[in-house]
Motif scaffolding. Structure first.
Motif, PDB file in Angstrom:
ATOM      1  N   VAL A  18      37.443  34.183  59.350  1.00 42.91           N
ATOM      2  CA  VAL A  18      37.003  33.038  58.816  1.00 42.91           C
ATOM      3  C   VAL A  18      36.893  32.015  59.930  1.00 42.91           C
ATOM      4  O   VAL A  18      36.022  31.148  60.312  1.00 42.91           O
ATOM      5  CB  VAL A  18      37.151  32.677  57.425  1.00 42.91           C
ATOM      6  N   GLU A  19      38.042  31.678  60.660  1.00 40.93           N
ATOM      7  CA  GLU A  19      38.733  30.626  61.296  1.00 40.93           C
ATOM      8  C   GLU A  19      37.888  31.044  62.781  1.00 40.93           C
ATOM      9  O   GLU A  19      37.801  30.074  63.534  1.00 40.93           O
ATOM     10  CB  GLU A  19      40.055  30.268  61.304  1.00 40.93           C
ATOM     11  N   ARG A  25      25.960  36.254  61.963  1.00 41.57           N
ATOM     12  CA  ARG A  25      26.043  36.359  60.556  1.00 41.57           C
ATOM     13  C   ARG A  25      27.238  37.296  60.279  1.00 41.57           C
ATOM     14  O   ARG A  25      26.790  38.577  60.784  1.00 41.57           O
ATOM     15  CB  ARG A  25      24.685  36.450  60.028  1.00 41.57           C
ATOM     16  N   HIS A  26      28.242  37.297  59.814  1.00 43.02           N
ATOM     17  CA  HIS A  26      29.419  38.191  59.513  1.00 43.02           C
ATOM     18  C   HIS A  26      29.358  38.572  58.043  1.00 43.02           C
ATOM     19  O   HIS A  26      29.628  37.536  57.117  1.00 43.02           O
ATOM     20  CB  HIS A  26      30.511  37.796  60.068  1.00 43.02           C
ATOM     21  N   LEU A  34      29.332  34.886  56.103  1.00 44.69           N
ATOM     22  CA  LEU A  34      29.946  33.723  56.719  1.00 44.69           C
ATOM     23  C   LEU A  34      28.792  33.626  57.923  1.00 44.69           C
ATOM     24  O   LEU A  34      28.664  34.653  58.820  1.00 44.69           O
ATOM     25  CB  LEU A  34      31.007  33.873  57.350  1.00 44.69           C
ATOM     26  N   VAL A  36      28.106  31.597  61.272  1.00 44.60           N
ATOM     27  CA  VAL A  36      28.640  30.374  62.275  1.00 44.60           C
ATOM     28  C   VAL A  36      27.547  30.075  63.230  1.00 44.60           C
ATOM     29  O   VAL A  36      26.981  30.969  64.084  1.00 44.60           O
ATOM     30  CB  VAL A  36      29.595  31.351  63.131  1.00 44.60           C
ATOM     31  N   ASP A  37      27.376  28.865  63.245  1.00 48.33           N
ATOM     32  CA  ASP A  37      26.226  28.545  64.259  1.00 48.33           C
ATOM     33  C   ASP A  37      26.916  28.232  65.584  1.00 48.33           C
ATOM     34  O   ASP A  37      27.985  28.410  65.683  1.00 48.33           O
ATOM     35  CB  ASP A  37      25.894  26.952  63.641  1.00 48.33           C
ATOM     36  N   ARG A  42      30.389  26.407  60.459  1.00 54.12           N
ATOM     37  CA  ARG A  42      30.699  27.580  59.747  1.00 54.12           C
ATOM     38  C   ARG A  42      30.136  27.273  57.973  1.00 54.12           C
ATOM     39  O   ARG A  42      30.657  26.289  57.353  1.00 54.12           O
ATOM     40  CB  ARG A  42      31.943  28.127  59.550  1.00 54.12           C
ATOM     41  N   ARG A  43      29.463  28.162  57.326  1.00 58.62           N
ATOM     42  CA  ARG A  43      29.022  28.044  55.942  1.00 58.62           C
ATOM     43  C   ARG A  43      28.754  29.245  55.487  1.00 58.62           C
ATOM     44  O   ARG A  43      28.625  30.332  56.159  1.00 58.62           O
ATOM     45  CB  ARG A  43      27.649  27.184  55.886  1.00 58.62           C
ATOM     46  N   TRP A  44      28.694  29.329  54.048  1.00 60.12           N
ATOM     47  CA  TRP A  44      28.498  30.719  53.406  1.00 60.12           C
ATOM     48  C   TRP A  44      27.412  30.849  52.802  1.00 60.12           C
ATOM     49  O   TRP A  44      26.716  29.784  52.357  1.00 60.12           O
ATOM     50  CB  TRP A  44      29.743  30.404  52.198  1.00 60.12           C
ATOM     51  N   ALA A  70      32.497  26.442  55.289  1.00 59.95           N
ATOM     52  CA  ALA A  70      33.615  27.023  55.220  1.00 59.95           C
ATOM     53  C   ALA A  70      35.116  26.222  55.484  1.00 59.95           C
ATOM     54  O   ALA A  70      36.075  26.721  55.358  1.00 59.95           O
ATOM     55  CB  ALA A  70      33.690  28.351  56.495  1.00 59.95           C
ATOM     56  N   ASP A  71      34.811  24.901  55.948  1.00 62.13           N
ATOM     57  CA  ASP A  71      35.944  23.943  56.087  1.00 62.13           C
ATOM     58  C   ASP A  71      36.150  23.313  54.582  1.00 62.13           C
ATOM     59  O   ASP A  71      37.242  22.656  54.597  1.00 62.13           O
ATOM     60  CB  ASP A  71      35.560  22.899  57.058  1.00 62.13           C
TER      61      ASP A  71
END
Length: 406
Positions: A18-19, A25-26, A34, A36-37, A42-44, A70-71
């Motif tokens: 995640v980090e 898109r994962h 998850l 990731v731009d 990072r967003r869910w 995600a943060d």
């Protein structure tokens, strides 16, 4: 049931992934992703099909739901929310209208934004001012409110009481509230237009003509007598104030001055960009009088030219002002000596505007003009500063035109 619940809270992703995962898109499984731009944000996202509901084309209603950044939302929290949403979707309930989300408060988001932006602050003081304005005027009124419930009325509660009396503070407060609400929206905690934008566009608050604040300055005719008094004093604050007066520099630039910034051979002091208001390094030509002040201080072998009460620490920002008060010089600020120099440069030295302005590290002309005029007019400024030093220290010699000398 417990076994099913535990299985539902496991998936392909790990905290480390995640980090560190790159843009894209994962999938974690069960429709949880998850995202990731390219910027690294990072967003869910959860993709589910709501049982029995169909879209306008008649196909099963498949919808993406934001679960937060995600943060702020951990992997386990995202899985818990995803499980809650999937259960609702299986019952035919649309999670958008039925989910109970944990929305952070305005203060929680604000403090996170402050931490995230720490590396970008010009200095620690600026960073403290940023959060302190919110602490004083926003947190008492909207700090505990969920960030998604803040609209125009709540924002006006913060701005209206100080809009006219403390307009500059209110203007900065509005900018900071806007940033926080924009960040909250980017993390999936808000939707719709930013209330600050709506308030501005609708001109809800009255127009305020900002009154320029001028630092109280000494008349240039009084400076030589004042400087003579300063020279009789041994305090480090007196030496710093003499140097400040001669260079026309700002308080922070002088107090933060370090020996590795001084080139004695070239008779030059280069104040680095991180201490300059304009964010660009500034070269100050050193005259005989300026060098006479600082050269004896080298024997102290301190990190700072004007050392404070503690070893290898600068003086307090208030040291020079307090000296003025002890000298019973009322109605004058340290910063005001910049105005004193500027008046003298115009009225006595007849210095070209760009030379006088650059001596004060002011930007001259438009961005385009500055792009072509790359010179900082150092030698012309050196002549001007020599004349100013001569006037202040009472050793004025033959008046020489700046243009002729250069």
């Amino acid at each position: 049931f417990n076994v099913v619940f535990i299985m539902a809270l496991t998936g392909k992703l790990t905290k480390k992934l995640v980090e560190n995962l790159g843009a894209g898109r994962h999938g974690d499984g069960g429709g949880l992703y998850l995202v990731v731009d390219p910027s690294g944000a990072r967003r869910w996202i959860l993709r589910v099909v709501v049982k029995g509901q169909r879209n306008i084309k008649g196909a099963p209603l498949r919808t993406d739901f934001g679960l937060g950044g995600a943060d702020v939302v951990t992997l386990n929290q995202a899985r818990e929310r995803a499980l809650e949403y999937r259960r609702m979707a299986k019952k035919g309930l649309n999670p958008r209208f039925n989910a109970s989300r944990e929305i952070p408060s305005f203060e929680e988001i604000a403090r996170q934004v402050h931490i995230d932006r720490m590396p970008t602050w010009k200095n620690a003081k600026h960073g403290a001012q940023w959060i302190n304005t919110l602490r004083d005027y926003a947190f008492p009124k909207i700090g505990r409110m969920p960030v998604d419930s803040i609209g125009q009325p709540e924002v006006l509660m913060c701005l209206s009481p100080i809009w006219t009396e403390k307009h500059e503070t209110a203007r900065r407060l509005a900018q900071r509230i806007k940033i926080i609400l924009d960040v909250a929206k980017s993390k999936g905690f808000r939707s719709g237009e930013n209330p600050i934008t709506a308030i501005h566009d609708a001109q809800v608050l009255p127009k305020v003509k900002a009154k320029p604040k001028h630092h109280k300055a000494m008349q240039w005719q009084e400076v030589p007598a004042f400087y003579t008094d300063l020279k009789t004093r041994d305090a480090m604050a007196a030496k710093a104030l003499m140097f400040t007066c001669l260079t026309g520099s700002r308080t922070g630039e002088v107090l933060g001055m370090q020996w590795d910034e001084v080139n004695f051979a070239a008779r030059l002091w280069t104040c680095p960009a991180d201490r300059m208001k304009g964010g660009e390094a500034h070269r100050v030509p050193l005259t005989d009088e300026m060098l006479a002040i600082i050269e004896p201080l080298r024997a102290m072998k301190s990190k700072y030219v004007f050392e404070g009460q503690k070893r290898n620490k600068p003086m307090s920002n208030m040291a020079m002002l307090m000296l003025l008060r002890r000298m019973q010089v009322e109605g004058v600020t340290v910063h005001g000596f910049r105005s004193t120099f500027r008046d003298w440069a115009s009225e006595v030295a007849n210095a070209p505007r760009e030379v006088a302005e650059m001596s004060l590290a002011h930007k001259v002309g438009s961005d385009v003009e500055r792009a072509y005029a790359r010179s900082d007019l150092l030698e012309m400024r050196r002549v001007l500063m020599e004349r100013w030093s001569g006037f202040v220290a009472g050793s004025v010699g033959k008046v020489i035109s700046i243009e002729k000398r250069v």
